[in-house]
Scaffold this motif. Sequence first.
Motif, PDB file in Angstrom:
ATOM      1  N   GLU A  88       0.772  -1.181   0.003  1.00  0.00           N
ATOM      2  CA  GLU A  88      -0.129  -0.014   0.095  1.00  0.00           C
ATOM      3  C   GLU A  88       0.715   1.252  -0.006  1.00  0.00           C
ATOM      4  OE1 GLU A  88      -3.161   2.411  -0.253  1.00  0.00           O
ATOM      5  OE2 GLU A  88      -3.254   0.004  -0.415  1.00  0.00           O
ATOM      6  N   SER A  89       2.084   1.074   0.827  1.00  0.00           N
ATOM      7  CA  SER A  89       2.739   2.334   0.735  1.00  0.00           C
ATOM      8  C   SER A  89       3.530   2.879  -0.531  1.00  0.00           C
ATOM      9  CB  SER A  89       4.042   2.027   1.811  1.00  0.00           C
ATOM     10  OG  SER A  89       4.989   3.111   1.925  1.00  0.00           O
ATOM     11  N   ILE A  90       4.065   1.514  -1.163  1.00  0.00           N
ATOM     12  CA  ILE A  90       4.678   1.910  -2.472  1.00  0.00           C
ATOM     13  C   ILE A  90       3.637   2.367  -3.689  1.00  0.00           C
ATOM     14  CG2 ILE A  90       4.445  -0.378  -3.509  1.00  0.00           C
ATOM     15  CD1 ILE A  90       7.531   1.768  -3.557  1.00  0.00           C
ATOM     16  N   ARG A  91       2.418   1.982  -3.447  1.00  0.00           N
ATOM     17  CA  ARG A  91       1.213   2.362  -4.426  1.00  0.00           C
ATOM     18  C   ARG A  91       1.131   3.803  -4.246  1.00  0.00           C
ATOM     19  NH1 ARG A  91      -2.864  -1.143  -2.764  1.00  0.00           N
ATOM     20  NH2 ARG A  91      -2.064  -2.638  -4.063  1.00  0.00           N
ATOM     21  N   ARG A  92       0.996   4.322  -3.080  1.00  0.00           N
ATOM     22  CA  ARG A  92       0.711   5.602  -2.684  1.00  0.00           C
ATOM     23  C   ARG A  92       1.920   6.500  -3.279  1.00  0.00           C
ATOM     24  NH1 ARG A  92      -3.064   7.972   0.194  1.00  0.00           N
ATOM     25  NH2 ARG A  92      -1.538   9.307   1.258  1.00  0.00           N
ATOM     26  N   ALA A  93       3.205   6.042  -2.665  1.00  0.00           N
ATOM     27  CA  ALA A  93       4.606   6.929  -3.142  1.00  0.00           C
ATOM     28  C   ALA A  93       4.407   7.214  -4.246  1.00  0.00           C
ATOM     29  CB  ALA A  93       5.486   5.923  -2.604  1.00  0.00           C
ATOM     30  N   VAL A  94       4.177   6.360  -5.518  1.00  0.00           N
ATOM     31  CA  VAL A  94       3.973   6.644  -6.817  1.00  0.00           C
ATOM     32  C   VAL A  94       3.373   7.895  -7.380  1.00  0.00           C
ATOM     33  CG1 VAL A  94       3.219   5.703  -9.269  1.00  0.00           C
ATOM     34  CG2 VAL A  94       4.404   4.134  -7.658  1.00  0.00           C
ATOM     35  N   ARG A  95       2.237   8.320  -6.365  1.00  0.00           N
ATOM     36  CA  ARG A  95       1.675   9.462  -6.564  1.00  0.00           C
ATOM     37  C   ARG A  95       2.143  10.564  -6.109  1.00  0.00           C
ATOM     38  NH1 ARG A  95      -3.619   7.911  -3.415  1.00  0.00           N
ATOM     39  NH2 ARG A  95      -3.960  10.055  -3.848  1.00  0.00           N
ATOM     40  N   PHE A  96       3.223  10.561  -5.206  1.00  0.00           N
ATOM     41  CA  PHE A  96       3.612  11.746  -4.509  1.00  0.00           C
ATOM     42  C   PHE A  96       5.000  11.894  -4.407  1.00  0.00           C
ATOM     43  CE2 PHE A  96      -0.219  10.627  -1.758  1.00  0.00           C
ATOM     44  CZ  PHE A  96      -0.879  11.437  -2.088  1.00  0.00           C
ATOM     45  N   VAL A  97       5.723  10.898  -5.117  1.00  0.00           N
ATOM     46  CA  VAL A  97       7.517  11.261  -5.357  1.00  0.00           C
ATOM     47  C   VAL A  97       7.804  12.314  -6.050  1.00  0.00           C
ATOM     48  CG1 VAL A  97       7.493   9.484  -7.387  1.00  0.00           C
ATOM     49  CG2 VAL A  97       9.445   9.455  -5.658  1.00  0.00           C
ATOM     50  N   THR A  98       8.834  12.510  -5.345  1.00  0.00           N
ATOM     51  CA  THR A  98       9.385  13.838  -6.376  1.00  0.00           C
ATOM     52  C   THR A  98      10.873  13.550  -6.724  1.00  0.00           C
ATOM     53  OG1 THR A  98      10.681  14.744  -4.239  1.00  0.00           O
ATOM     54  CG2 THR A  98       8.252  15.413  -4.939  1.00  0.00           C
ATOM     55  N   ASP A  99      11.614  14.207  -7.494  1.00  0.00           N
ATOM     56  CA  ASP A  99      12.890  13.996  -8.007  1.00  0.00           C
ATOM     57  C   ASP A  99      14.091  13.988  -6.867  1.00  0.00           C
ATOM     58  OD1 ASP A  99      11.996  13.659 -10.750  1.00  0.00           O
ATOM     59  OD2 ASP A  99      12.570  15.847 -11.275  1.00  0.00           O
ATOM     60  N   ASP A 100      13.548  15.004  -5.807  1.00  0.00           N
ATOM     61  CA  ASP A 100      14.519  14.812  -4.726  1.00  0.00           C
ATOM     62  C   ASP A 100      14.426  13.723  -3.772  1.00  0.00           C
ATOM     63  OD1 ASP A 100      15.516  17.271  -5.100  1.00  0.00           O
ATOM     64  OD2 ASP A 100      14.052  18.445  -3.774  1.00  0.00           O
ATOM     65  N   ASP A 101      13.053  13.116  -3.901  1.00  0.00           N
ATOM     66  CA  ASP A 101      13.012  11.685  -3.104  1.00  0.00           C
ATOM     67  C   ASP A 101      13.812  10.657  -3.890  1.00  0.00           C
ATOM     68  OD1 ASP A 101      11.026  12.694  -1.059  1.00  0.00           O
ATOM     69  OD2 ASP A 101       9.463  12.587  -2.785  1.00  0.00           O
ATOM     70  N   ILE A 102      13.675  10.703  -5.225  1.00  0.00           N
ATOM     71  CA  ILE A 102      14.536   9.792  -5.861  1.00  0.00           C
ATOM     72  C   ILE A 102      15.920   9.869  -5.540  1.00  0.00           C
ATOM     73  CG2 ILE A 102      14.997   8.830  -8.154  1.00  0.00           C
ATOM     74  CD1 ILE A 102      12.086   8.269  -7.661  1.00  0.00           C
ATOM     75  N   ALA A 103      16.444  11.146  -5.503  1.00  0.00           N
ATOM     76  CA  ALA A 103      17.896  11.266  -5.224  1.00  0.00           C
ATOM     77  C   ALA A 103      18.181  10.779  -3.816  1.00  0.00           C
ATOM     78  CB  ALA A 103      18.151  12.608  -5.484  1.00  0.00           C
ATOM     79  N   ARG A 104      17.359  10.924  -2.815  1.00  0.00           N
ATOM     80  CA  ARG A 104      17.627  10.490  -1.715  1.00  0.00           C
ATOM     81  C   ARG A 104      17.494   8.924  -1.571  1.00  0.00           C
ATOM     82  NH1 ARG A 104      13.679  10.406   2.889  1.00  0.00           N
ATOM     83  NH2 ARG A 104      12.150  11.553   1.291  1.00  0.00           N
ATOM     84  N   LEU A 105      16.587   8.459  -2.332  1.00  0.00           N
ATOM     85  CA  LEU A 105      16.745   6.701  -2.216  1.00  0.00           C
ATOM     86  C   LEU A 105      17.837   6.568  -2.987  1.00  0.00           C
ATOM     87  CD1 LEU A 105      12.898   6.293  -2.881  1.00  0.00           C
ATOM     88  CD2 LEU A 105      13.974   5.996  -0.891  1.00  0.00           C
ATOM     89  N   ASP A 106      18.386   6.933  -3.930  1.00  0.00           N
ATOM     90  CA  ASP A 106      19.666   6.485  -4.588  1.00  0.00           C
ATOM     91  C   ASP A 106      20.922   6.799  -3.719  1.00  0.00           C
ATOM     92  OD1 ASP A 106      18.529   5.620  -7.215  1.00  0.00           O
ATOM     93  OD2 ASP A 106      18.656   7.597  -8.098  1.00  0.00           O
ATOM     94  N   HIS A 107      20.682   7.741  -2.826  1.00  0.00           N
ATOM     95  CA  HIS A 107      21.913   8.101  -1.770  1.00  0.00           C
ATOM     96  C   HIS A 107      21.797   6.786  -0.797  1.00  0.00           C
ATOM     97  CE1 HIS A 107      24.905  10.181   0.635  1.00  0.00           C
ATOM     98  NE2 HIS A 107      24.070  10.260   1.662  1.00  0.00           N
ATOM     99  N   LEU A 108      20.831   6.562  -0.437  1.00  0.00           N
ATOM    100  CA  LEU A 108      20.692   5.227   0.491  1.00  0.00           C
ATOM    101  C   LEU A 108      21.346   4.069  -0.180  1.00  0.00           C
ATOM    102  CD1 LEU A 108      17.373   5.839   2.180  1.00  0.00           C
ATOM    103  CD2 LEU A 108      19.478   6.073   3.250  1.00  0.00           C
TER     104      LEU A 108
END
Length: 237
Positions: A104-124
Motif C-alpha cells: 500500500e505504501s509503494i502504491r501511494r508513493a508513486v503518486r507523490f514521489v519527487t525528483d528529490d525523493d528519488i535522489a535521496r533513495l539513490d543516496h541510500l
Amino acid sequence: MIAEADIPRLLRVSVERPVPKAEQIYDLLRQAIVRLRMVPGAVISEKALCLEYGVSRTPVREALKRLADEDLVDVFPHSGTYVSKISFEVAEEGFVIRRALEIESIRRAVRFVTDDDIARLDHLIAGMHDILNRGALHEYIEVDDAFHAAIAGISRYPRIWKFINLAKAHLDRMRQLSAPLPGHLAEVTEQHTAIVRALERRNAGQAELAMTIHLEASFAVMSAMDGDGEYFKRKDA
C-alpha cells in the motif's frame, strides 16, 4: 490564551522534554535484541541493568514488560528473564503484515514521489553498496530500514513504518542472521534499485511488483533458516 510569540518557546520545551528512563531502556534493549547483540536465550539481569543505567527496578521492569508483550523476552517468575528465541510463526506473521502495508505504501508513493525523493533513495542505495564493498554486513539493516521508512514517508503515511517496525521484530532477527549468506545482500540491493527505478518512472504496477518480489524473495531466504540452530524456538514448544 497562548500568545503567538510564545508558541516557538512552547514547542522548544516540548521537543527538549527528557525521554522517560523506561522508554530509553526499552529502546536500547530492543535494538540490542533485534540486532542480535543480545542473542536468543541470553540471561537478562534486572540488577545489572539497574547498575548500568543508574536507575531503580521500576523503569527496568516497565521496559522488560513492553519487550515481553512483543515476545522479545521471556519472563519466568522466581526463575529469571531471558531473550526469547526466534519464533518462525511470529516472524511469518510480521512478514504478512509488512508485505500488506508496504505494498500500500509503494502504491501511494508513486503518486507523490519527487525528483528529490528519488535522489535521496539513490543516496541510500549508494550507502548499501559502500557497506557491501567494506564487508560491514552488520550495518546493512540500518540503511535498509531507512530506505523502506523513506518510502513510507513519501507515501504520506509515515505512521505505516511505525506499525511495520513493531510487527517485524522476530523477522528482523532472521534478517540479521541471513545477512552473511553469500550474495544475499547484493541481490537485495539490486531489488532496491528496481524499486527506485519504478518509482522514478511513476509506474505503480512496476513499483508494486518490484516491492513484492523484493519482500517475498527476502523472506524465502530467511524461511530456509527455519529451526536452524539454537537461536530458534522449536515449533512444538
